[in-house]
Motif scaffolding. Structure first.
Motif, short mmCIF file in Angstrom:
data_model
loop_
_atom_site.label_atom_id
_atom_site.label_comp_id
_atom_site.label_asym_id
_atom_site.label_seq_id
_atom_site.Cartn_x
_atom_site.Cartn_y
_atom_site.Cartn_z
N GLN A 185 0.80 -1.22 0.00
CA GLN A 185 0.00 0.00 0.00
C GLN A 185 0.83 1.27 0.00
O GLN A 185 0.27 2.38 -0.05
CB GLN A 185 -0.92 0.02 1.23
N ARG A 212 0.24 3.99 -2.77
CA ARG A 212 -1.10 4.58 -2.62
C ARG A 212 -1.13 5.56 -1.45
O ARG A 212 -1.67 6.67 -1.56
CB ARG A 212 -2.13 3.47 -2.42
N ARG A 260 -1.78 9.64 -1.43
CA ARG A 260 -2.83 10.27 -0.62
C ARG A 260 -2.26 11.40 0.23
O ARG A 260 -2.89 12.45 0.40
CB ARG A 260 -3.52 9.22 0.27
N HIS A 303 -12.26 7.06 -2.61
CA HIS A 303 -12.69 5.66 -2.57
C HIS A 303 -11.52 4.71 -2.81
O HIS A 303 -11.48 3.61 -2.25
CB HIS A 303 -13.80 5.44 -3.59
N ASP A 304 -10.56 5.12 -3.61
CA ASP A 304 -9.38 4.30 -3.84
C ASP A 304 -8.65 4.01 -2.54
O ASP A 304 -8.09 2.92 -2.35
CB ASP A 304 -8.43 5.01 -4.82
N ALA A 331 -8.67 0.65 -0.26
CA ALA A 331 -7.82 -0.52 -0.43
C ALA A 331 -6.87 -0.68 0.75
O ALA A 331 -6.42 -1.81 1.05
CB ALA A 331 -7.04 -0.42 -1.74
N ALA A 381 -11.29 -1.00 -5.14
CA ALA A 381 -10.52 -0.91 -3.91
C ALA A 381 -10.77 -2.10 -2.98
O ALA A 381 -10.28 -2.11 -1.85
CB ALA A 381 -10.86 0.39 -3.18
N ARG A 414 -13.80 -3.17 -1.87
CA ARG A 414 -14.88 -2.91 -0.91
C ARG A 414 -16.22 -3.40 -1.46
O ARG A 414 -16.56 -3.12 -2.61
CB ARG A 414 -14.95 -1.40 -0.64
#
Length: 495
Positions: free
Chosen positions: A189, A192, A196, A278-279, A282, A402, A404
């Motif tokens: 992760q 990502r 962010r 929303h990404d 993950a 992601a 979910r």
């Protein structure tokens, strides 16, 4: 009072005890309680994760605690007080003598109203309120782009070290399994999380947002006791801040509340954040696991090995989440779609459960009004309806990518919209199932006529128009909306 005390610390505590009903020891502080006031004194120690060993460090921490907590709890946090020596050797507040220590003065509140004491009080409306409150605080929090990934990596390393040091009563092999799995997921992760941080998701947050730090007063959640002693624990990804509350609710068996808090947080956050919201989900399993591991070493340090083992097991389980799926709940207004969806949500997908996407809420966001503010009829024109459905499906696509699970909560009155939902599942490579809520029109009319405080603006006239053109979908499970929904939602979700 647990732990070894310095002579000065013991003297001050004895003086406070003479004025207080009782003194509570926490991991970082001593809190003396009078009927009206709480005085908090930091421990005179370097705890490893927090250093309060000097007078300057304690003053710095209390000043920051006052600054960080006042926005969320302004009538609780009052000020920092000095403890000084009198000419005859006694102690007094804010005297002219030498400053020996500092205290944070707070208004006394009902300890029984802290949510860790009453987790059963976290019902759906309160969970909704907490999710939205936290999102609004995150939206206005100061940016901390140097945090986020760096902060989470620090905590992963700290957890490994502290769990290994306090492994008495723990299964050493489980600890090592957790450490290995966490480090692997952090590596997965990392890119990502770094992205962010760069685009605005790393902010100065509460940092310790579990039920033990949320008070319920006048029906309103009030967060308190932010982390102030280490920027690496408070300059974090906003989703990681929320993750502590979600993990705590799930751990205490309040999965429905956790799922609702997540959906509310996402809907409210979508008003302030754009790309990447929303990404980021993950990384939620990792964040939930790290939060459980934090509680594991705190429990071990507090000589509760059984609780520590339970948290270690929970932390491992969060790193093996259930796969995503797409579900849809359709039916006429007043048929209980949202109630049914919220009951099913905690059963579907990775903890804390499926995200419920409501066209009613998406529509309010598109119109830039509050989630329950009324909209004019023009907001329900065919073009506006099409936009709301398209946005909902776009968000569902991002959530599925992601990892979910998603529940689409909408009327789905025509076959074209039903088909779009099923096609999205096929494109994402995830299972699909639908539920169709049914009830006599007279029952629905009575519900719609008396409904208040909800995102839906449907009237009885609108409902009657829906009934004339609704096309019940083939293959979606009919649900009797006049019967209790809990068992039906559970059967549908597990099917």
């Amino acid at each position: 009072m647990s732990g070894s005390l310095s002579p000065l610390e013991a003297e001050i505590l004895a003086w406070l005890s003479g004025q207080a009903e009782r003194v509570i020891d926490t991991a970082c502080a001593h809190v003396a309680l009078t009927p009206e006031v709480a005085w908090k004194m930091k421990r005179h120690a370097d705890l490893g994760y927090a250093d309060f060993s000097t007078l300057d460090r304690r003053k710095w921490a209390l000043d920051r605690e006052l600054e960080f907590n006042r926005p969320g709890a302004p009538d609780i946090y009052r000020g920092v007080r000095r403890i000084t020596r009198t000419i005859d050797g006694g102690l007094v507040f804010d005297g002219t003598g030498e400053t020996l220590d500092y205290l944070l003065e707070m208004r006394r509140f009902d300890e029984g109203a802290v949510l860790s004491a009453i987790p059963e009080a976290v019902d759906g409306p309160l969970a909704e309120a907490m999710g939205r409150m936290i999102a609004r605080q995150h939206a206005t929090a100061p940016l901390r782009p140097e945090g986020g990934l760096a902060s989470l990596a620090y905590t992963v390393g700290s957890n490994a070290r502290l769990l290994r040091q306090t492994c008495e009563g723990l299964d050493a092999r489980q600890v090592e399994t957790l450490v290995e799995l966490t480090e692997l997921e952090l590596e997965t992760q990392a890119a990502r999380l770094a992205h962010r941080s760069a685009i605005g998701y790393a902010r100065r947050c509460h940092g310790d947002l579990h039920l033990g730090n949320i008070l319920l007063e006048a029906g309103r959640p009030v967060p308190f006791d932010c982390i102030e002693f280490d920027d690496l624990l408070s300059d974090i990804d906003v989703q990681y801040d929320l993750a502590f509350l979600l993990m705590d609710l799930v751990f205490r068996g309040r999965g429905e509340a956790a799922a609702r808090a997540l959906s509310a947080w996402l809907d409210e956050s979508a008003r302030a954040f754009r790309d990447g919201l929303h990404d980021g989900l993950a990384a939620l399993p990792l964040m939930l696991s790290v939060r459980a591991a934090v509680r594991a070493h705190v429990a071990a340090h507090s000589n509760d090995p059984a609780l520590a083992r339970a948290y270690v097991e929970a932390a491992i389980n969060h790193l093996s989440p259930r796969p995503p799926m797409l579900t849809a709940v359709g039916g006429l207004s007043g048929s209980g779609k949202t109630t049914f969806a919220r009951l099913a949500a905690p059963i579907l997908g990775a903890a804390p459960g499926a995200v419920v996407l409501r066209t009613d809420e998406v529509r309010k966001r598109l119109a830039r009004v509050g989630p329950t503010d009324p909209l004019p009829p023009a907001a329900y024109a065919p073009e506006a309806q099409a936009l709301a459905y398209s946005r909902m499906l776009d968000e569902a696509q991002a959530l599925l990518a992601a990892g979910r699970a998603v529940i689409l909560d909408a009327t789905f009155l025509d076959h074209a919209l039903q088909g779009r939902a099923q096609a999205l599942a096929a494109e994402a490579g995830v299972p699909f199932k639908g539920a169709w809520m049914t009830a006599p029109l007279a029952v629905l009319e009575a519900r719609v006529a008396t409904r208040t405080g909800d995102a839906s603006d449907a009237t009885v006239e609108v409902l009657r128009g829906q009934a004339e053109r609704a096309e019940p979908p083939a293959g979606w499970l009919p649900i009797d909306a006049t019967a209790p929904l809990g068992e039906q939602a559970e059967i549908w979700a597990w099917a």
